[in-house]
Design a protein around this motif. Structure first.
Motif, PDB file in Angstrom:
ATOM      1  N   ALA A  75       0.843  -1.206   0.000  1.00 13.51           N
ATOM      2  CA  ALA A  75       0.000   0.000   0.000  1.00 13.51           C
ATOM      3  C   ALA A  75       0.876   1.253   0.000  1.00 13.51           C
ATOM      4  CB  ALA A  75      -0.932  -0.009   1.211  1.00 13.51           C
ATOM      5  N   ARG A  78       2.004   2.390  -3.237  1.00 14.06           N
ATOM      6  CA  ARG A  78       1.033   3.199  -3.998  1.00 14.06           C
ATOM      7  C   ARG A  78       1.002   4.631  -3.445  1.00 14.06           C
ATOM      8  NH1 ARG A  78      -0.890  -1.986  -4.792  1.00 14.06           N
ATOM      9  NH2 ARG A  78      -1.763  -2.329  -2.724  1.00 14.06           N
ATOM     10  N   TRP A  79       1.066   4.774  -2.111  1.00 12.87           N
ATOM     11  CA  TRP A  79       1.054   6.126  -1.533  1.00 12.87           C
ATOM     12  C   TRP A  79       2.275   6.927  -1.957  1.00 12.87           C
ATOM     13  CZ3 TRP A  79      -2.829   8.727   0.491  1.00 12.87           C
ATOM     14  CH2 TRP A  79      -3.940   8.009   0.984  1.00 12.87           C
ATOM     15  N   TYR A 100      -3.479  -2.462  -8.938  1.00 13.72           N
ATOM     16  CA  TYR A 100      -3.583  -1.343  -7.984  1.00 13.72           C
ATOM     17  C   TYR A 100      -4.148  -1.889  -6.680  1.00 13.72           C
ATOM     18  CZ  TYR A 100      -4.611   3.673  -6.912  1.00 13.72           C
ATOM     19  OH  TYR A 100      -4.673   4.946  -6.389  1.00 13.72           O
ATOM     20  N   SER A 101      -4.877  -1.078  -5.953  1.00 14.56           N
ATOM     21  CA  SER A 101      -5.335  -1.440  -4.610  1.00 14.56           C
ATOM     22  C   SER A 101      -6.202  -2.702  -4.578  1.00 14.56           C
ATOM     23  CB  SER A 101      -6.144  -0.292  -4.017  1.00 14.56           C
ATOM     24  OG  SER A 101      -5.371   0.874  -3.996  1.00 14.56           O
ATOM     25  N   TYR A 102      -6.942  -2.959  -5.650  1.00 15.84           N
ATOM     26  CA  TYR A 102      -7.820  -4.143  -5.621  1.00 15.84           C
ATOM     27  C   TYR A 102      -6.980  -5.424  -5.569  1.00 15.84           C
ATOM     28  CZ  TYR A 102     -11.020  -0.473  -6.986  1.00 15.84           C
ATOM     29  OH  TYR A 102     -11.728   0.701  -7.022  1.00 15.84           O
ATOM     30  N   GLY A 104      -4.076  -5.454  -4.218  1.00 16.64           N
ATOM     31  CA  GLY A 104      -3.535  -5.399  -2.852  1.00 16.64           C
ATOM     32  C   GLY A 104      -4.451  -6.103  -1.877  1.00 16.64           C
ATOM     33  N   LYS A 122      -8.457  -3.316   3.174  1.00 16.03           N
ATOM     34  CA  LYS A 122      -8.830  -2.091   2.458  1.00 16.03           C
ATOM     35  C   LYS A 122      -8.300  -0.828   3.141  1.00 16.03           C
ATOM     36  CE  LYS A 122     -13.323  -3.007   0.306  1.00 16.03           C
ATOM     37  NZ  LYS A 122     -14.777  -2.784   0.540  1.00 16.03           N
ATOM     38  N   GLU A 125      -5.567   1.560   1.957  1.00 18.52           N
ATOM     39  CA  GLU A 125      -5.769   2.043   0.581  1.00 18.52           C
ATOM     40  C   GLU A 125      -6.761   3.215   0.550  1.00 18.52           C
ATOM     41  OE1 GLU A 125      -3.985   0.379  -1.729  1.00 18.52           O
ATOM     42  OE2 GLU A 125      -3.533  -1.450  -0.604  1.00 18.52           O
TER      43      GLU A 125
END
Ligand code: DGP
Length: 214
Positions: A75, A78-79, A100-102, A104, A122, A125
């Motif tokens: 995560a 991504r940040w 992406y986050s999904y 993750g 979740k 994210e």
């Protein structure tokens, strides 16, 4: 009323390993560029950063890490790219993103670790940019595995991929596009292209940004 500002679109490919995300995302960027859209291909994990190198080492089983800690690291990867991503979109660049986050959430929750359920997964994210379109390349795990088998990396086993696919089913939202990924490369591309063209047009017209999990 806020004035509408043209921007690039955030178009995301998701799906189990070997469903064709890399082929399709690459082909989509080429097609968009050749029709005059300023587009770039991004992927997560981004293995080029120092966090990404730690993730790479974990995926190649060269290092071990607590399951919660590696989840947070994916995560964080991504940040750490969030500001750059938002700046690109604001400049009018369309980003075609491979995972992406999904992913993750779907991958960590697939491990079945007590406490690390979908909701927990979740949380880190929340607040990241929400894609303008999700192209979910839908493919049974058996069909994906038949494409030359899974490779050497940590998550590339049929049992884990089946749990990942079940999690994607739970994460799917109405606005996602479910693409039959068992078609030919050109058939899958045509379906993706139509969705991408629509997302690009909406973002040129100034569609507002949204955040996970709006
Ligand atoms: P790829 O580079 O797309 O082949 O992804 C590498 C592997 O890592 C693949 O099995 C999917 C998995 N993966 C991708 N993103 C995440 C994430 O955010 N969290 C977890 N746990 N796994 C992820």
């Amino acid at each position: 009323m806020a004035s509408l500002v043209a921007r690039g679109a955030f178009i995301l490919f998701e799906g189990v390993d070997r469903c064709g995300k890399t082929t399709q995302s690459t082909k989509l960027v080429e097609a968009l560029k050749s029709s005059g859209v300023n587009a770039e291909l991004w992927r997560y994990p981004d293995r080029t950063t120092s966090m990404g190198q730690m993730i790479n080492s974990y995926l190649q089983s060269k290092t071990e890490m607590d399951d919660g800690a590696i989840h947070l690291l994916f995560a964080a990867n991504r940040w750490e790219k969030r500001a750059a991503m938002e700046a690109k979109l604001a400049e009018g660049v369309t980003l075609v993103v491979d995972r992406y986050s999904y992913s993750g959430v779907a991958f960590t929750a697939a491990k079945g670790i007590p406490g690390l359920d979908l909701e927990w997964c979740k949380s880190p994210e929340v607040g990241l940019l929400r894609p303008d379109a999700v192209l979910y390349l839908n493919m049974p795990v058996e069909a994906a595995a038949a494409r030359g088998g899974f490779g050497e990396e940590r998550y590339e086993t049929s049992d884990l991929q089946k749990a990942v696919r079940a999690n994607f089913d739970k994460l799917r939202e109405d606005w996602w596009t479910i693409v039959d990924a068992t078609g030919t490369v050109d058939e899958v591309h045509a379906a993706c292209r139509a969705v991408a063209d629509d997302a690009v047009a909406k973002c040129v017209a100034g569609a507002p940004y949204a955040r996970l999990w709006d």
